[in-house]
Design a protein around this motif. Structure first.
Motif, PDB file in Angstrom:
ATOM      1  N   ASP A  76       0.877  -1.166   0.000  1.00 47.93           N
ATOM      2  CA  ASP A  76       0.000   0.000   0.000  1.00 47.93           C
ATOM      3  C   ASP A  76       0.917   1.219   0.000  1.00 47.93           C
ATOM      4  O   ASP A  76       2.128   1.094   0.093  1.00 47.93           O
ATOM      5  N   VAL A  98      -4.384   3.589  -0.425  1.00 50.37           N
ATOM      6  CA  VAL A  98      -5.171   2.813  -1.376  1.00 50.37           C
ATOM      7  C   VAL A  98      -6.304   2.123  -0.613  1.00 50.37           C
ATOM      8  O   VAL A  98      -7.443   2.083  -1.071  1.00 50.37           O
ATOM      9  N   THR A  99      -6.004   1.611   0.579  1.00 48.00           N
ATOM     10  CA  THR A  99      -6.980   0.860   1.365  1.00 48.00           C
ATOM     11  C   THR A  99      -7.831   1.720   2.289  1.00 48.00           C
ATOM     12  O   THR A  99      -8.920   1.307   2.687  1.00 48.00           O
ATOM     13  N   MET A 100      -7.353   2.892   2.668  1.00 49.37           N
ATOM     14  CA  MET A 100      -8.037   3.733   3.645  1.00 49.37           C
ATOM     15  C   MET A 100      -8.387   5.095   3.045  1.00 49.37           C
ATOM     16  O   MET A 100      -7.509   5.803   2.551  1.00 49.37           O
ATOM     17  N   LYS A 101      -9.656   5.455   3.156  1.00 41.43           N
ATOM     18  CA  LYS A 101     -10.071   6.780   2.704  1.00 41.43           C
ATOM     19  C   LYS A 101      -9.455   7.835   3.615  1.00 41.43           C
ATOM     20  O   LYS A 101      -8.964   8.857   3.137  1.00 41.43           O
ATOM     21  N   TRP A 103      -6.959   8.194   7.316  1.00 46.30           N
ATOM     22  CA  TRP A 103      -6.085   7.551   8.302  1.00 46.30           C
ATOM     23  C   TRP A 103      -5.460   8.668   9.124  1.00 46.30           C
ATOM     24  O   TRP A 103      -4.822   9.571   8.579  1.00 46.30           O
ATOM     25  N   PRO A 127     -12.012   2.743   6.126  1.00 46.34           N
ATOM     26  CA  PRO A 127     -11.627   2.001   4.925  1.00 46.34           C
ATOM     27  C   PRO A 127     -12.349   2.513   3.676  1.00 46.34           C
ATOM     28  O   PRO A 127     -13.427   3.095   3.771  1.00 46.34           O
ATOM     29  N   ARG A 128     -11.752   2.285   2.550  1.00 47.73           N
ATOM     30  CA  ARG A 128     -12.398   2.609   1.269  1.00 47.73           C
ATOM     31  C   ARG A 128     -13.633   1.716   1.113  1.00 47.73           C
ATOM     32  O   ARG A 128     -13.757   0.667   1.747  1.00 47.73           O
ATOM     33  N   LEU A 131     -13.621  -2.094   0.907  1.00 47.42           N
ATOM     34  CA  LEU A 131     -13.083  -2.791   2.080  1.00 47.42           C
ATOM     35  C   LEU A 131     -13.947  -2.634   3.335  1.00 47.42           C
ATOM     36  O   LEU A 131     -13.666  -3.251   4.356  1.00 47.42           O
ATOM     37  N   ARG A 132     -14.995  -1.822   3.259  1.00 50.18           N
ATOM     38  CA  ARG A 132     -15.811  -1.585   4.455  1.00 50.18           C
ATOM     39  C   ARG A 132     -16.391  -2.856   5.070  1.00 50.18           C
ATOM     40  O   ARG A 132     -16.463  -2.948   6.295  1.00 50.18           O
ATOM     41  N   THR A 135     -14.124  -4.208   7.779  1.00 54.46           N
ATOM     42  CA  THR A 135     -13.747  -3.299   8.868  1.00 54.46           C
ATOM     43  C   THR A 135     -13.395  -4.020  10.165  1.00 54.46           C
ATOM     44  O   THR A 135     -12.368  -3.708  10.780  1.00 54.46           O
ATOM     45  N   LEU A 138      -9.942  -5.288   9.779  1.00 52.22           N
ATOM     46  CA  LEU A 138      -8.973  -4.190   9.723  1.00 52.22           C
ATOM     47  C   LEU A 138      -8.729  -3.614  11.110  1.00 52.22           C
ATOM     48  O   LEU A 138      -7.592  -3.294  11.461  1.00 52.22           O
TER      49      LEU A 138
END
Length: 158
Positions: A76, A98-101, A103, A127-128, A131-132, A135, A138
């Motif tokens: 990432d 890429v993975t997190m809207k 952080w 998360p994006r 990927l929600r 959660t 994550l």
């Protein structure tokens, strides 16, 4: 569509070193990567290599900080920005991946006395969209990663 709530993870440890000694370690990329390994490694853009967190301009985009799985495989990237910094006391970074809207990582050091320092990390993330559904996993992974980081940091000073 409504925005999902931020997930929050925290970890606190006490190190048997003065806060100045702890800060030197936690503000350096060598120290950060020693905490993260063997899971991952962060690689700053070329113009920031050799700098500590305290050397990075507040509010200015650092650029893409690559997260390498096992220190080798691109996993990432972190579009990092230091938004708050008090040398010797802590920092707050805000970024997207890429993975997190979103952080946000806040790290604080508190001198308990002349020879002990409390280190506290708080992570807030969203998360994006794709990927929600993951959660809960994550949240578990971020918690596991920061417990690992604190164990590695404490072991360095043991």
């Amino acid at each position: 569509m409504t925005e999902t709530a931020l997930s929050r993870v925290g970890q606190t440890s006490v190190l048997n070193v003065p806060s100045e000694t702890a800060w030197e370690r936690v503000a350096s990329m060598d120290g950060i990567n020693a905490e993260l390994m063997p899971y991952m490694k962060m690689v700053l853009p070329r113009r920031h290599r050799g700098k500590t967190i305290a050397d990075i301009e507040i509010g200015e985009p650092v650029g893409k900080v690559w997260l390498l799985y096992g220190g080798v495989l691109p996993l990432d990237y972190d579009d990092l920005r230091i938004v708050e910094l008090t040398p010797g006391v802590g920092f707050r970074e805000e970024s997207s991946m890429v993975t997190m809207k979103t952080w946000t990582h806040t790290r604080r050091l508190t001198a308990l006395d002349d020879s002990r320092t409390e280190v506290s990390d708080v992570l807030e993330f969203r998360p994006r969209l794709l990927l929600r559904p993951l959660t809960p996993y994550l949240v578990w992974f971020v918690g596991h990663l920061f417990r690992h980081r604190h164990r590695r940091l404490a072991a360095h000073f043991a």
